[in-house]
Design an enzyme around this catalytic site. Structure first.
Site, mmCIF file in Angstrom:
data_model
loop_
_atom_site.group_PDB
_atom_site.id
_atom_site.type_symbol
_atom_site.label_atom_id
_atom_site.label_comp_id
_atom_site.label_asym_id
_atom_site.label_seq_id
_atom_site.Cartn_x
_atom_site.Cartn_y
_atom_site.Cartn_z
ATOM 1 N N SER A 58 92.957 -12.799 57.022
ATOM 2 C CA SER A 58 94.284 -13.230 56.248
ATOM 3 C C SER A 58 94.966 -11.775 55.691
ATOM 4 O O SER A 58 94.306 -10.916 55.668
ATOM 5 C CB SER A 58 94.141 -13.955 55.098
ATOM 6 N N TYR B 177 91.543 -16.825 46.685
ATOM 7 C CA TYR B 177 91.673 -17.025 48.092
ATOM 8 C C TYR B 177 91.498 -15.364 48.698
ATOM 9 O O TYR B 177 90.820 -15.245 49.934
ATOM 10 C CB TYR B 177 93.136 -17.402 48.610
#
Length: 258
Positions: free
Chosen positions: A142, A155
């Site tokens: 990501s 995250y």
């Protein structure tokens, strides 16, 4: 012979019931791969398999919790008994919104189990079967792996680990012909985004969707199919010189937001 062909190859894709994983599974199947979907949601995963087969592709479903190592090892071993495993895409993941004060210990444990341990389990399972003839591993990281994003503490932690695991495996298995790369998507329009907006901004979904879209310098969110196109390249023979690299696909987010 067409470029980016996966004909005759066996590909495993985790978390392929929707969004990016589904798009990758479908794209690989259209290019000739036999796709094995390892998915926790049996109903949705089986539906994707049916859609692929209805389009003339080859696909099989395996109910799988990627955080359960014995289960992952067992499924991969059975697949390897039938065919050479050529490709693994570690796509399964869970999200969390919140800063460090909003991230409870249980949140960290949940994200670790899927986002970190799940990726480890997948790679640990396939590598012994790739060492003789080589193979490709693609991990879904990501933009949060490498830049600070508000309210993404847990995250970001897990996706940073995905990035460094990618580099480590690429380095360790160069001599075995195993390539390992990652993709770092920016904001992609998936069912998760729609669900998030419906839950947190009822009645304002369109407004907030446009606002989130504009956080990408290119002015829109990416589409799962665009990530699938890059995944296809990286897992094809045309990318034989690419390993140990993270590929941002973010509409300019990392380089152009500063």
């Amino acid at each position: 012979m067409s470029i980016f062909s996966l004909k005759g190859k066996t590909a495993l894709v985790t978390g392929a019931a929707s969004g990016i994983g589904k798009a990758i599974a479908q794209k690989f199947a259209t290019q000739g791969a036999e796709v094995h979907i390892l998915e926790f949601n049996a109903e949705s995963g089986q539906k994707v398999v049916e859609e692929i087969m209805n389009e003339g592709g080859k696909a099989k479903f395996h109910a799988c919790d990627v955080s359960d190592q014995p289960q992952v090892l067992g499924i991969v071993s059975k697949i390897a008994e039938e065919s050479q495993i050529n490709i693994l895409v570690n796509n399964a993941g869970v999200a969390h919104i919140g800063n460090i004060e909003g991230a409870e210990e249980a949140d960290l444990d949940r994200l670790y189990q899927v986002n970190i341990k799940g990726v480890y389990n997948g790679m640990r399972a396939v590598i012994p079967f790739m060492k003789d003839k080589g193979g490709v591993i693609l991990n879904m990281a990501s933009v949060a792996s490498s830049v600070g994003i508000s309210d993404r503490f847990a995250y970001s932690m897990t996706k940073g680990a995905v990035l460094t695991m990618t580099y480590s495996v690429a380095k360790d298995y160069l001599d075995f012909g195993i390539r390992c790369n990652s993709i770092s998507p920016g904001r992609i329009h998936t069912p998760f985004v729609d669900g998030y907006l419906a839950k947190n901004y009822p009645g304002r979904e369109k407004e907030m969707f446009e606002r989130l879209s504009k956080t990408q310098p290119i002015g829109r969110m990416g589409m799962p199919e665009e990530v699938a196109n890059l995944a296809l390249y990286l897992c094809s023979d045309e990318a034989s010189f690419a390993t140990g690299t993270d590929f941002p696909l973010d509409g300019g987010f990392i380089k152009l937001n500063g």
